[in-house]
Design a protein around this motif. Structure first.
Motif, short mmCIF file in Angstrom:
data_model
loop_
_atom_site.label_atom_id
_atom_site.label_comp_id
_atom_site.label_asym_id
_atom_site.label_seq_id
_atom_site.Cartn_x
_atom_site.Cartn_y
_atom_site.Cartn_z
N TYR A 1 0.93 -1.08 0.27
CA TYR A 1 0.25 -0.42 0.03
C TYR A 1 1.27 1.47 -0.26
N ASP A 2 0.55 1.69 -0.58
CA ASP A 2 1.29 3.58 -0.96
C ASP A 2 0.43 4.25 -0.33
N PRO A 3 0.67 4.76 0.90
CA PRO A 3 -0.18 5.71 1.43
C PRO A 3 0.05 7.39 0.80
N ARG A 4 1.48 7.25 -0.22
CA ARG A 4 1.41 9.09 -0.67
C ARG A 4 0.33 8.95 -1.33
N ASN A 5 -0.12 8.53 -2.90
CA ASN A 5 -0.48 8.15 -3.44
C ASN A 5 -2.06 7.19 -3.94
N SER A 6 -1.85 7.34 -2.07
CA SER A 6 -3.47 6.33 -2.25
C SER A 6 -3.45 4.82 -3.55
N VAL A 7 -2.58 4.25 -3.45
CA VAL A 7 -2.83 3.53 -5.06
C VAL A 7 -1.76 1.95 -4.05
N LEU A 8 -2.92 0.30 -4.53
CA LEU A 8 -2.70 -1.05 -3.90
C LEU A 8 -2.05 -1.63 -4.67
N GLU A 9 -0.80 -1.78 -4.90
CA GLU A 9 0.09 -2.23 -5.96
C GLU A 9 -0.34 -3.61 -5.51
N TRP A 10 -0.51 -4.34 -6.11
CA TRP A 10 -0.72 -5.95 -6.23
C TRP A 10 0.84 -6.43 -7.28
N SER A 11 1.12 -7.29 -7.20
CA SER A 11 2.49 -8.42 -7.51
C SER A 11 2.42 -9.37 -7.48
N LEU A 12 2.80 -9.74 -8.46
CA LEU A 12 3.48 -11.37 -8.78
C LEU A 12 4.34 -11.29 -9.75
N VAL A 13 5.55 -12.27 -9.06
CA VAL A 13 7.02 -12.34 -10.11
C VAL A 13 6.84 -12.75 -11.05
N LEU A 14 5.62 -14.41 -11.09
CA LEU A 14 5.76 -14.69 -13.07
C LEU A 14 4.23 -15.48 -13.05
N ILE A 15 3.90 -15.23 -14.08
CA ILE A 15 2.09 -16.00 -14.40
C ILE A 15 2.18 -16.92 -15.34
N ASP A 16 2.74 -18.44 -15.01
CA ASP A 16 2.55 -18.88 -16.47
C ASP A 16 1.43 -20.77 -16.24
N ASP A 17 1.77 -21.26 -16.62
CA ASP A 17 0.50 -22.19 -16.87
C ASP A 17 -0.24 -22.76 -15.06
#
Length: 525
Positions: A444-460
């Motif tokens: 969560y970035d409180p300065r910009n009020s943004v939630l960042e959802w991260s995934l290193v790899l999307i495969d099968d």
């Protein structure tokens, strides 16, 4: 033959670029262009259509029409030759054959039209001659610019030398000041502090101009070897105080002065800031980079608003001796991908054999350029949502004083996506959202009020996934637009370099191939 006008219009008859070669009012030409789409029959293969007064000779170019308006007495064969020449010039000046690309290059196109048609009659010129005339290159102008650039570089060199001399004078002045300051400290204090330390006129001193040095009787420092002299106290690089060596003797000397109440400012030389991490060095003589940037706009209710892929193939060469080559490529045969070669590339060779080589085989490719030289560009546009590599669905629902947000992703099996980051804007919050379910990690970035959802790899193993969180009640529009970033190691064009063909014989040149797809602007709005 008299050409009344040369125009580029949309399928609806909107004039994007029009050049009239006879006296004609704006109302007249606009009415002629607006009437043309109604005259074109669907499914017909003709390249001209006639009315009572004029003849339209036309050629479709993607979603537009290239149009030559002539009188009915003109020679249809020469009209077609004029149209063919115009159709060759339009892609040379417009990067994209759509309304935006044509409007951006409108003035260049009008100038090019003027070189082909003069007073309604076709000039006997080639595409290369038209480009040369429009560029209006002047040897005198180039020479003048070189002289100006040489004077500017000479002035910069003089400025750097002067700045270096000023800095050197400042440092020498500081050394002299520090030498005088250290000389003023009487030998009485030094003898009373270290009885075994004697002052001599050795060359190792507190300053280059101080006139005296320091030698130590090492009986006071049992940890030091008797044959090893004490470290000298060097002059500081700034004018704030003394810089002392890191030996035990000088540290004790400094501590004793502090104990007697002297104010000692220890000057630490500034360290060089770490430079920005450089790209990995090129090891092979040739490096070819296949790069595609992706611009996608998805609708929150579903559907595709914009899908645009722009790709480039660039070549980096370390030394000129390796620049006499041709590049053989192969692509996946995607019919939606439109390729365009560099103007200096032999288009016929590429069309027949998929080989990228210069028109003049005796010339080398440019070498030593940091970003390389572009050989091939391509573009892909589509309205089919099935080609999108990653779709995002966001479902906010208000329940009482809270909003429950469920976000799902679904990835295409065509790509394995790396370093995926989904940025979801949030309403102003006092604390981080309550994440109840997630595939991957979140921040969560409180300065910009943004939630960042991260995934290193999307495969099968994880072609789909979900994120659920709870925030105080808010409008559904507060969670849009959602931005997405990712990279991939395969591309839509599936373009690959299969071989490097040396033009001067010898074994094939070693080369490195880099392939990357990345997002430039990927949003759900």
């Amino acid at each position: 033959m008299v050409v009344l006008a040369a125009s580029i219009i949309s399928k609806s008859g909107k004039a994007l670029v029009s050049r009239q070669f006879v006296g004609m009012s704006r109302t007249r030409i606009e009415s002629l262009l607006a009437a043309f789409p109604k005259l074109v029959g669907i499914g017909k293969q003709h390249t001209y259509v006639e009315t009572e007064n004029v003849r339209y000779v036309y050629q479709p170019i993607e979603a537009l029409y290239l149009l030559v308006v002539t009188n009915k007495q003109s020679n249809i064969l020469e009209d077609l030759e004029t149209l063919r020449m115009l159709s060759k010039l339009v892609p040379e000046y417009a990067f994209s054959l759509d309304e935006e690309g044509i409007c951006r290059a409108s003035f260049e196109l009008i100038f090019a039209f003027d070189e082909i048609i003069s007073l309604g009659h076709k000039e006997n010129v080639t595409v290369a001659q038209v480009k040369q005339y429009c560029e209006m290159e002047s040897h005198e102008e180039k020479l003048h610019k070189l002289v100006i650039a040489s004077k500017i570089n000479e002035t910069k060199d003089i400025m750097k030398r002067k700045a270096g001399e000023i800095e050197k004078n400042k440092m020498e002045k500081n050394r002299a000041d520090k030498g005088g300051y250290m000389s003023s400290m009487g030998s009485e204090r030094l003898e009373s502090t270290f009885g075994d330390m004697s002052i001599s006129s050795s060359t190792s001193g507190f300053g280059n101009d101080s006139g005296f040095g320091m030698s130590t009787n090492l009986d006071s420092f049992p940890s030091k070897s008797k044959a090893r002299p004490a470290s000298a106290v060097s002059a500081p690089s700034k004018g704030l105080g003394m810089k002392l060596g890191k030996t035990q003797g000088t540290n004790k000397f400094l501590e004793s002065l502090k104990a007697e109440g002297e104010m000692i400012v220890e000057d630490v030389p500034p360290t060089l800031s770490k430079s920005k991490a450089a790209a990995p060095p090129l090891t092979d003589p040739l490096t070819l980079t296949v790069e595609e940037k992706l611009n996608v706009t998805l609708k929150r209710e579903g559907g595709l608003s914009n899908f645009d892929v722009q790709g480039t193939l660039s070549l980096q060469i370390l030394e000129e001796k390796d620049a006499y080559v041709q590049v053989q490529v192969e692509s996946g045969g995607n019919p939606s991908v439109l390729f365009k070669t560099h103007p200096n590339i032999n288009k016929e060779l590429y069309s027949n054999e998929s080989i990228l080589g210069l028109k003049d085989p005796n010339r080398p490719f440019p070498s030593g350029q940091g970003d390389g030289v572009g050989l091939l560009r391509w573009r892909m546009q589509s309205t089919d949502e099935s080609v999108v590599p990653l779709t995002i669905n966001c479902w906010p629902s208000v329940s009482g004083s809270d909003t429950y947000v469920s976000i799902e992703y679904e990835a295409s099996s065509m790509f394995d996506l790396q370093n995926v980051v989904v940025s979801v804007p949030l309403p102003a919050l006092r604390e981080a959202p309550n994440v109840t379910q997630i595939e991957g990690d979140w921040k969560y970035d409180p300065r910009n009020s943004v939630l960042e959802w991260s995934l290193v790899l999307i495969d099968d193993s994880n072609r789909s996934g979900a994120l659920e969180f709870v925030v105080p009640a808010a409008e559904s529009s507060a969670f849009f637009p959602i931005s997405v970033r990712f990279t991939a190691t395969n591309t839509f064009s599936d373009l690959k370099v299969v071989n490097i063909l040396p033009l001067r014989g010898g074994s094939p040149t070693k080369f490195t191939q880099r392939i990357q797809l990345y997002t430039e602007n990927y949003q759900v709005v």
